[in-house]
Design an enzyme around this catalytic site. Structure first.
Site, PDB file in Angstrom:
ATOM      1  N   GLN A  98      30.208  36.929  18.642  1.00 18.16           N
ATOM      2  CA  GLN A  98      31.148  37.177  17.757  1.00 18.16           C
ATOM      3  C   GLN A  98      32.336  36.827  18.927  1.00 18.16           C
ATOM      4  O   GLN A  98      32.932  37.164  19.260  1.00 18.16           O
ATOM      5  CB  GLN A  98      31.591  38.886  16.986  1.00 18.16           C
ATOM      6  CG  GLN A  98      32.946  38.683  16.335  1.00 18.16           C
ATOM      7  CD  GLN A  98      32.822  40.413  16.111  1.00 18.16           C
ATOM      8  OE1 GLN A  98      32.892  40.860  16.748  1.00 18.16           O
ATOM      9  NE2 GLN A  98      33.206  40.933  14.871  1.00 18.16           N
ATOM     10  N   TYR A 159      42.822  42.045  13.433  1.00 22.37           N
ATOM     11  CA  TYR A 159      43.323  40.896  14.537  1.00 22.37           C
ATOM     12  C   TYR A 159      43.843  39.887  14.372  1.00 22.37           C
ATOM     13  O   TYR A 159      44.104  39.477  13.194  1.00 22.37           O
ATOM     14  CB  TYR A 159      41.448  41.230  15.305  1.00 22.37           C
ATOM     15  CG  TYR A 159      41.124  41.970  15.749  1.00 22.37           C
ATOM     16  CD1 TYR A 159      41.402  43.176  16.889  1.00 22.37           C
ATOM     17  CD2 TYR A 159      40.016  42.094  15.715  1.00 22.37           C
ATOM     18  CE1 TYR A 159      41.077  44.510  17.228  1.00 22.37           C
ATOM     19  CE2 TYR A 159      39.057  43.636  15.993  1.00 22.37           C
ATOM     20  CZ  TYR A 159      39.506  44.859  16.931  1.00 22.37           C
ATOM     21  OH  TYR A 159      39.222  46.124  17.284  1.00 22.37           O
TER      22      TYR A 159
END
Length: 198
Positions: A98, A159
């Site tokens: 990821q 994020y």
């Protein structure tokens, strides 16, 4: 037999079954690189029979780092990551990683600079936006060199990409703010770089 335990073709990758250990931050890195503990963890997951295990939370560049135990996907750690992917493959599983950028959730001590975001803490300049989008593409090449079978783009949990998408954290007045189409521009740039690299 349940179809859960039958092979599945995910793009160019064939998984031995349809179970995937999703990306969830292991906090097992050291100095932004992999460790034996991280390897042991993912090898044990692969040995358990999953189709693919996913290493989590790898920053695409230095400015995207929040924790010392987080991975920073760069050429210097490719040999250590390759050691993990080779071991996972020997157990019969695929290996994914990821990638993302923590945006304004970073720290000066880890990111090496004041945290940046869509508009909070310090809003990113246009050139920085373009560079970070390119960093996503470069991270895909690095992941490939390290033997990963897939890359997952982290666009949630507040994020950086998510900070651009949300009207609560994106108060920009340029082409990256305002309308949903504008707020999606940075994400599209990142995904275009990722897909071109892939």
């Amino acid at each position: 037999m349940s179809s859960l335990f039958t092979p599945y073709k995910l793009g160019p990758v064939t998984l031995r079954n349809r179970t995937i250990r999703s990306a969830a931050f292991e906090s097992m890195g050291r100095h932004f690189g992999p460790t034996q503990q991280l390897k042991d963890y993912h090898v044990s997951v692969a040995r358990g029979g999953v189709g693919m295990t996913t290493l989590a939370y790898a920053a695409v560049c230095r400015s995207g780092l929040s924790f010392d135990k987080q991975l920073w996907l760069r050429p210097e750690i490719v040999p250590g990551l390759r050691d993990i992917t080779d071991a996972v493959h020997r157990e019969g599983a695929a290996a994914g990683i990821q990638i993302g950028h923590c945006g304004n959730m970073t720290h000066l001590t880890t990111a090496g600079q004041i945290p940046i975001g869509a508009s909070t803490v310090r809003g990113m300049r246009a050139g920085e936006i373009e560079q970070v989008a390119r960093d996503f593409g470069r991270a895909v090449h690095t992941a490939h060199d390290a033997g990963f079978d897939s890359v997952e783009v982290h666009a949630g949990h507040g994020y950086l990409i998510s900070q651009f998408l949300s009207p609560y954290t994106n108060r920009r007045r340029d082409e990256y703010g305002g309308s949903l189409e504008n707020r999606m521009r940075f994400m599209r740039m990142c995904l275009e770089e990722v897909m071109e690299a892939a």
